[in-house]
Design a protein around this motif. Structure first.
Motif, PDB file in Angstrom:
ATOM      1  N   LEU A 159       0.827  -1.202   0.000  1.00 64.12           N
ATOM      2  CA  LEU A 159       0.000   0.000   0.000  1.00 64.12           C
ATOM      3  C   LEU A 159       0.861   1.250   0.000  1.00 64.12           C
ATOM      4  N   GLU A 160       1.881   1.246   0.850  1.00 65.27           N
ATOM      5  CA  GLU A 160       2.768   2.401   0.956  1.00 65.27           C
ATOM      6  C   GLU A 160       3.436   2.693  -0.387  1.00 65.27           C
ATOM      7  N   TYR A 161       3.806   1.655  -1.103  1.00 62.66           N
ATOM      8  CA  TYR A 161       4.517   1.824  -2.368  1.00 62.66           C
ATOM      9  C   TYR A 161       3.577   2.249  -3.501  1.00 62.66           C
ATOM     10  N   ASN A 162       2.367   1.684  -3.531  1.00 67.81           N
ATOM     11  CA  ASN A 162       1.465   1.899  -4.665  1.00 67.81           C
ATOM     12  C   ASN A 162       0.439   3.007  -4.487  1.00 67.81           C
ATOM     13  N   LEU A 163       0.063   3.302  -3.258  1.00 64.31           N
ATOM     14  CA  LEU A 163      -0.993   4.275  -3.010  1.00 64.31           C
ATOM     15  C   LEU A 163      -0.591   5.228  -1.893  1.00 64.31           C
ATOM     16  N   PRO A 164      -1.059   6.460  -1.935  1.00 66.43           N
ATOM     17  CA  PRO A 164      -0.761   7.383  -0.828  1.00 66.43           C
ATOM     18  C   PRO A 164      -1.691   7.098   0.347  1.00 66.43           C
ATOM     19  N   SER A 165      -1.399   6.029   1.093  1.00 63.43           N
ATOM     20  CA  SER A 165      -2.344   5.627   2.126  1.00 63.43           C
ATOM     21  C   SER A 165      -1.708   5.238   3.453  1.00 63.43           C
ATOM     22  N   VAL A 166      -0.405   5.257   3.549  1.00 58.90           N
ATOM     23  CA  VAL A 166       0.252   4.799   4.773  1.00 58.90           C
ATOM     24  C   VAL A 166       1.119   5.912   5.346  1.00 58.90           C
ATOM     25  N   SER A 167       0.958   6.151   6.642  1.00 62.68           N
ATOM     26  CA  SER A 167       1.809   7.098   7.364  1.00 62.68           C
ATOM     27  C   SER A 167       2.451   6.376   8.537  1.00 62.68           C
ATOM     28  N   TRP A 168       3.659   6.771   8.860  1.00 66.40           N
ATOM     29  CA  TRP A 168       4.374   6.232  10.017  1.00 66.40           C
ATOM     30  C   TRP A 168       4.675   7.409  10.929  1.00 66.40           C
ATOM     31  N   ILE A 169       4.223   7.310  12.176  1.00 62.46           N
ATOM     32  CA  ILE A 169       4.427   8.394  13.124  1.00 62.46           C
ATOM     33  C   ILE A 169       5.336   7.916  14.243  1.00 62.46           C
ATOM     34  N   ALA A 170       6.446   8.636  14.436  1.00 61.34           N
ATOM     35  CA  ALA A 170       7.355   8.365  15.551  1.00 61.34           C
ATOM     36  C   ALA A 170       6.980   9.308  16.688  1.00 61.34           C
ATOM     37  N   SER A 171       6.627   8.737  17.837  1.00 58.78           N
ATOM     38  CA  SER A 171       6.183   9.541  18.968  1.00 58.78           C
ATOM     39  C   SER A 171       6.405   8.771  20.266  1.00 58.78           C
ATOM     40  N   ARG A 172       6.637   9.528  21.328  1.00 59.22           N
ATOM     41  CA  ARG A 172       6.699   8.917  22.655  1.00 59.22           C
ATOM     42  C   ARG A 172       5.300   8.688  23.213  1.00 59.22           C
ATOM     43  N   LEU A 173       4.297   9.258  22.563  1.00 57.96           N
ATOM     44  CA  LEU A 173       2.917   9.071  22.993  1.00 57.96           C
ATOM     45  C   LEU A 173       2.419   7.687  22.577  1.00 57.96           C
ATOM     46  N   SER A 174       1.510   7.132  23.357  1.00 57.79           N
ATOM     47  CA  SER A 174       0.902   5.847  23.007  1.00 57.79           C
ATOM     48  C   SER A 174      -0.085   6.071  21.860  1.00 57.79           C
ATOM     49  N   PRO A 175      -0.476   5.013  21.158  1.00 58.53           N
ATOM     50  CA  PRO A 175      -1.491   5.186  20.112  1.00 58.53           C
ATOM     51  C   PRO A 175      -2.775   5.831  20.650  1.00 58.53           C
ATOM     52  N   ALA A 176      -3.203   5.458  21.843  1.00 59.40           N
ATOM     53  CA  ALA A 176      -4.406   6.056  22.426  1.00 59.40           C
ATOM     54  C   ALA A 176      -4.200   7.548  22.697  1.00 59.40           C
ATOM     55  N   GLN A 177      -3.020   7.920  23.182  1.00 57.99           N
ATOM     56  CA  GLN A 177      -2.724   9.330  23.431  1.00 57.99           C
ATOM     57  C   GLN A 177      -2.677  10.118  22.118  1.00 57.99           C
ATOM     58  N   LEU A 178      -2.106   9.524  21.089  1.00 55.55           N
ATOM     59  CA  LEU A 178      -2.075  10.187  19.780  1.00 55.55           C
ATOM     60  C   LEU A 178      -3.485  10.398  19.245  1.00 55.55           C
TER      61      LEU A 178
END
Length: 96
Positions: free
Chosen positions: A10-29
């Motif tokens: 998906l990341e290669y073929n479509l603009p649909s994937v983001s990667w977020i680097a954070s010290r926050l948990s997924p719930a906090q984000l």
């Protein structure tokens, strides 16, 4: 196909994937990002700011005021996404 392979495809073929680097948990984000989704447009109508979409994320430094971008990126160390088969990076030096 494993999930990791599917995400890479998906990341290669479509603009649909983001990667977020954070010290926050997924719930906090999720809680942090909620207030940024619903927006009021210049004509008073409601809108949806799809900042998670790489096509939109790529334009955030242009369309947001500096303080708006700083607030959105609070807690985010780096936001990576694929755009036209190139990896792009959205960083904010004040990330906490």
């Amino acid at each position: 196909m494993h999930l990791h392979e599917r995400l890479r495809e998906l990341e290669y073929n479509l603009p649909s994937v983001s990667w977020i680097a954070s010290r926050l948990s997924p719930a906090q984000l999720m809680e942090h990002f909620k207030p940024f989704i619903d927006i009021t447009l210049y004509n008073g109508k409601s809108g949806l700011l799809r900042f998670w979409d790489p096509r939109v994320a790529n334009q955030l430094p242009v369309i947001l005021e500096e303080d708006q971008l700083r607030e959105l990126m609070q807690g985010v160390e780096e936001w990576l996404y694929s755009m036209e088969r190139n990896v792009q990076s959205l960083k904010w030096s004040m990330a906490t």
